[in-house]
Structure formats: structure tokens, C-alpha cells
Design a protein around this motif. Sequence first.
Motif, PDB file in Angstrom:
ATOM      1  N   ILE A 128       0.835  -1.213   0.000  1.00  0.00           N
ATOM      2  CA  ILE A 128       0.000   0.000   0.000  1.00  0.00           C
ATOM      3  C   ILE A 128       0.863   1.254   0.000  1.00  0.00           C
ATOM      4  O   ILE A 128       0.653   2.174  -0.788  1.00  0.00           O
ATOM      5  CB  ILE A 128      -0.954  -0.029   1.206  1.00  0.00           C
ATOM      6  N   VAL A 129       1.861   1.320   0.918  1.00  0.00           N
ATOM      7  CA  VAL A 129       2.743   2.494   0.960  1.00  0.00           C
ATOM      8  C   VAL A 129       4.195   2.027   0.890  1.00  0.00           C
ATOM      9  O   VAL A 129       4.904   2.034   1.887  1.00  0.00           O
ATOM     10  CB  VAL A 129       2.506   3.352   2.228  1.00  0.00           C
ATOM     11  N   PRO A 130       4.674   1.605  -0.280  1.00  0.00           N
ATOM     12  CA  PRO A 130       6.009   0.978  -0.366  1.00  0.00           C
ATOM     13  C   PRO A 130       7.151   1.917   0.011  1.00  0.00           C
ATOM     14  O   PRO A 130       8.236   1.455   0.336  1.00  0.00           O
ATOM     15  CB  PRO A 130       6.133   0.571  -1.836  1.00  0.00           C
ATOM     16  N   LEU A 131       6.925   3.222  -0.001  1.00  0.00           N
ATOM     17  CA  LEU A 131       8.042   4.140   0.243  1.00  0.00           C
ATOM     18  C   LEU A 131       8.052   4.712   1.648  1.00  0.00           C
ATOM     19  O   LEU A 131       8.984   5.412   2.017  1.00  0.00           O
ATOM     20  CB  LEU A 131       7.999   5.293  -0.772  1.00  0.00           C
ATOM     21  N   LEU A 132       7.026   4.443   2.471  1.00  0.00           N
ATOM     22  CA  LEU A 132       6.954   5.067   3.798  1.00  0.00           C
ATOM     23  C   LEU A 132       7.541   4.211   4.904  1.00  0.00           C
ATOM     24  O   LEU A 132       8.047   4.727   5.892  1.00  0.00           O
ATOM     25  CB  LEU A 132       5.496   5.391   4.143  1.00  0.00           C
ATOM     26  N   LEU A 133       7.421   2.872   4.810  1.00  0.00           N
ATOM     27  CA  LEU A 133       8.011   1.935   5.770  1.00  0.00           C
ATOM     28  C   LEU A 133       7.422   2.019   7.172  1.00  0.00           C
ATOM     29  O   LEU A 133       7.991   1.466   8.106  1.00  0.00           O
ATOM     30  CB  LEU A 133       9.527   2.124   5.874  1.00  0.00           C
ATOM     31  N   THR A 134       6.283   2.719   7.379  1.00  0.00           N
ATOM     32  CA  THR A 134       5.737   2.807   8.739  1.00  0.00           C
ATOM     33  C   THR A 134       5.348   1.443   9.283  1.00  0.00           C
ATOM     34  O   THR A 134       5.525   1.181  10.471  1.00  0.00           O
ATOM     35  CB  THR A 134       4.514   3.733   8.766  1.00  0.00           C
ATOM     36  N   GLY A 135       4.817   0.556   8.427  1.00  0.00           N
ATOM     37  CA  GLY A 135       4.466  -0.783   8.880  1.00  0.00           C
ATOM     38  C   GLY A 135       5.675  -1.517   9.440  1.00  0.00           C
ATOM     39  O   GLY A 135       5.576  -2.201  10.454  1.00  0.00           O
ATOM     40  N   GLN A 136       6.833  -1.335   8.807  1.00  0.00           N
ATOM     41  CA  GLN A 136       8.027  -2.025   9.301  1.00  0.00           C
ATOM     42  C   GLN A 136       8.476  -1.468  10.643  1.00  0.00           C
ATOM     43  O   GLN A 136       8.941  -2.211  11.504  1.00  0.00           O
ATOM     44  CB  GLN A 136       9.145  -1.919   8.271  1.00  0.00           C
ATOM     45  N   VAL A 137       8.308  -0.135  10.851  1.00  0.00           N
ATOM     46  CA  VAL A 137       8.644   0.434  12.163  1.00  0.00           C
ATOM     47  C   VAL A 137       7.733  -0.157  13.235  1.00  0.00           C
ATOM     48  O   VAL A 137       8.200  -0.523  14.329  1.00  0.00           O
ATOM     49  CB  VAL A 137       8.524   1.966  12.115  1.00  0.00           C
ATOM     50  N   GLU A 142      14.730  -0.451  -1.413  1.00  0.00           N
ATOM     51  CA  GLU A 142      15.741  -1.471  -1.120  1.00  0.00           C
ATOM     52  C   GLU A 142      17.131  -0.855  -1.153  1.00  0.00           C
ATOM     53  O   GLU A 142      17.421  -0.118  -2.106  1.00  0.00           O
ATOM     54  CB  GLU A 142      15.667  -2.606  -2.155  1.00  0.00           C
ATOM     55  N   PRO A 143      18.015  -1.065  -0.188  1.00  0.00           N
ATOM     56  CA  PRO A 143      17.789  -1.746   1.095  1.00  0.00           C
ATOM     57  C   PRO A 143      17.052  -0.851   2.073  1.00  0.00           C
ATOM     58  O   PRO A 143      17.072   0.368   1.944  1.00  0.00           O
ATOM     59  CB  PRO A 143      19.210  -2.041   1.584  1.00  0.00           C
ATOM     60  N   THR A 144      16.419  -1.470   3.072  1.00  0.00           N
ATOM     61  CA  THR A 144      15.555  -0.707   3.960  1.00  0.00           C
ATOM     62  C   THR A 144      16.255  -0.212   5.215  1.00  0.00           C
ATOM     63  O   THR A 144      15.676   0.563   5.961  1.00  0.00           O
ATOM     64  CB  THR A 144      14.364  -1.570   4.394  1.00  0.00           C
ATOM     65  N   THR A 145      17.508  -0.665   5.464  1.00  0.00           N
ATOM     66  CA  THR A 145      18.111  -0.404   6.773  1.00  0.00           C
ATOM     67  C   THR A 145      18.293   1.078   7.036  1.00  0.00           C
ATOM     68  O   THR A 145      17.883   1.588   8.085  1.00  0.00           O
ATOM     69  CB  THR A 145      19.477  -1.113   6.857  1.00  0.00           C
ATOM     70  N   SER A 146      18.874   1.820   6.060  1.00  0.00           N
ATOM     71  CA  SER A 146      19.128   3.234   6.321  1.00  0.00           C
ATOM     72  C   SER A 146      17.822   4.020   6.389  1.00  0.00           C
ATOM     73  O   SER A 146      17.681   4.950   7.197  1.00  0.00           O
ATOM     74  CB  SER A 146      20.034   3.797   5.225  1.00  0.00           C
ATOM     75  N   ALA A 147      16.820   3.624   5.582  1.00  0.00           N
ATOM     76  CA  ALA A 147      15.527   4.315   5.647  1.00  0.00           C
ATOM     77  C   ALA A 147      14.874   4.104   7.005  1.00  0.00           C
ATOM     78  O   ALA A 147      14.301   5.031   7.594  1.00  0.00           O
ATOM     79  CB  ALA A 147      14.621   3.804   4.531  1.00  0.00           C
ATOM     80  N   LEU A 148      14.968   2.857   7.531  1.00  0.00           N
ATOM     81  CA  LEU A 148      14.396   2.584   8.851  1.00  0.00           C
ATOM     82  C   LEU A 148      15.114   3.366   9.935  1.00  0.00           C
ATOM     83  O   LEU A 148      14.486   3.890  10.860  1.00  0.00           O
ATOM     84  CB  LEU A 148      14.475   1.085   9.155  1.00  0.00           C
ATOM     85  N   ALA A 149      16.452   3.472   9.807  1.00  0.00           N
ATOM     86  CA  ALA A 149      17.212   4.236  10.801  1.00  0.00           C
ATOM     87  C   ALA A 149      16.779   5.695  10.776  1.00  0.00           C
ATOM     88  O   ALA A 149      16.598   6.318  11.833  1.00  0.00           O
ATOM     89  CB  ALA A 149      18.704   4.119  10.520  1.00  0.00           C
TER      90      ALA A 149
END
Lengths: 103, 163
Positions: free
Chosen positions: A54-63, B122-129
Motif C-alpha cells: 500500500i505504501v512501499p516508500l513510507l516503511l511505517t508498517g516495518q517500524v 531497497e535496502p531498507t536499513t538506512s531508511a528505517l534508521a
Amino acid sequence: MAVGLEHYLILSAVLFSIGLYGALAKRNAIIILMCIELMLNAVNIAMVAFSRYIVPLLLTGQVFVIFIMVVAAAEAAVGLAIIISIYRSRETIDATKIDLMKW
Amino acid sequence: MIGLDIAFWVLAIVGIIAALAVVLLSDVFRAALSLVVCFLAVAGIYITLSADFLAAVQVLIYVGAISVLIILAIMLTREVQRGSPSNRLRIPAFLVAILFLGGMAFAMLNTTWQVSVAPPLEPTTSALAGLLFGEGGFILPVEIAAILLLAAILGAIVLVREK
């Protein structure tokens, strides 16, 4: 048919239902705790799938998944400590026999 | 994409069979080991969803730490000989689980999700940080999580300490 959001959501629902059945129907307190971990994992799959599709660029779900993992780790540590403490005092971890607070 | 589909189906079937084994096996220790298999399958599912950092965290926390904790608790209690029996609510619990699954599947398949066509990060690590520690991110929940973990560790130590 290519794998999409619905496939991940159905997988998550199946895992959650298996965990729900185990948490309701089992007597061993450790098995109940394992089933709760299973349910938390199912919810995590749904969160990551929503975040991916749904929001591939926001990553809120992963947080959110990271915070759920933190809470799950704390829950496992405290829950198993309570189970071991009950086992020391009552020599059983059968959830149907731990009825001290039942009236 | 075909490889991703095959990986999803294999991991989903392995995960569901392992989860069923957790619930159905009568040996508590084998149930714990199949729970580890299920956690590994979930880590693979994260990789198919291009969440590489979460897959690594899943292997570290669930496969590495929580499963060791569960197996240690099984060793410390002598419930292994008694197996993993069901209580009197087995059939109602089964019905509740089936009804829940049916309702969830009905709701999920009948909703029109607004699926985005953008490729995943991709990769997600730096975005998550950046999200966790950056400006306007989740820094307050991170601090609260640290306090929660400290409280949980202290609570666990106090609970299992010999009097």
C-alpha cells in the motif's frame, strides 16, 4: 496468478487462527505462550505486507513491526519468568489447575 | 517474479505446517522446535516482501533469543513427560478459530485495496534508521521501548530469583 497482498493477508489470518486455537485449547502454559508468539508473528506478516503493497516508500508498517518485536521479547521474558515461578511454588504449569484467583 | 512466487508458496506451506505441528504435536520439546521452523519461514516471508532488515531482526530475536528462552523454560519445568494435552474447550476453540478465519478471509477478499505500483525501497536499513532516529520520526517510542525492556529484564530477574 501472481502473489499479491491478499495471499499474504490470508497466510497471516491462517497463522493467527492456528495460534488462537492453541491459546484457547491447550493446558500447558508454555504452549499457550508459544501460540501467543505465533499470533504476534502473524500480525507482523500482515503489517509488512500492508507496508510493502500500500505504501512501499513510507516503511511505517516495518517500524511498527520493530516495536511489536520489542514488546514480544519483553512479554516472553516476563511470561516465562512467571511460569517458572508458578512451577516452583505449585509443581505444575497446567493452566486448568492454576486457579488461585478463580471464584 | 516467478521465483518470488515459488518462494512465497514454499515458505507459506512450510510455515503453516510448522504452526500446525506446534498446536498438534503431543511432545512439548518437538513443538518448540517446530516453532523455530515457523519463525524461520516467517523470516523468509519478510525477504519475499523485500524487508531485509526485518528478516535479519526476526532471525536474531525470534530464532536466536525467544526460542532459546522457551526451550530453557521447558527444560526447567518437568511438564515434558505429561505432554501437551487439550482442555475441555477443544471443540469450541476450534469453532472459534474457524469462524475467525472465515470472517477475516471474507473481509480481506471483499475489500478493494489501493495497491501501489511503486517498487519497494531497497535496502531498507538506512531508511528505517532515518525513521526511527531522524527528525520527526519515532524517537520517543524508541526511548520508551528501552525503558520497557529494562523494566521487563528487572521484573524477570526478580520473579525467578531464589528467595
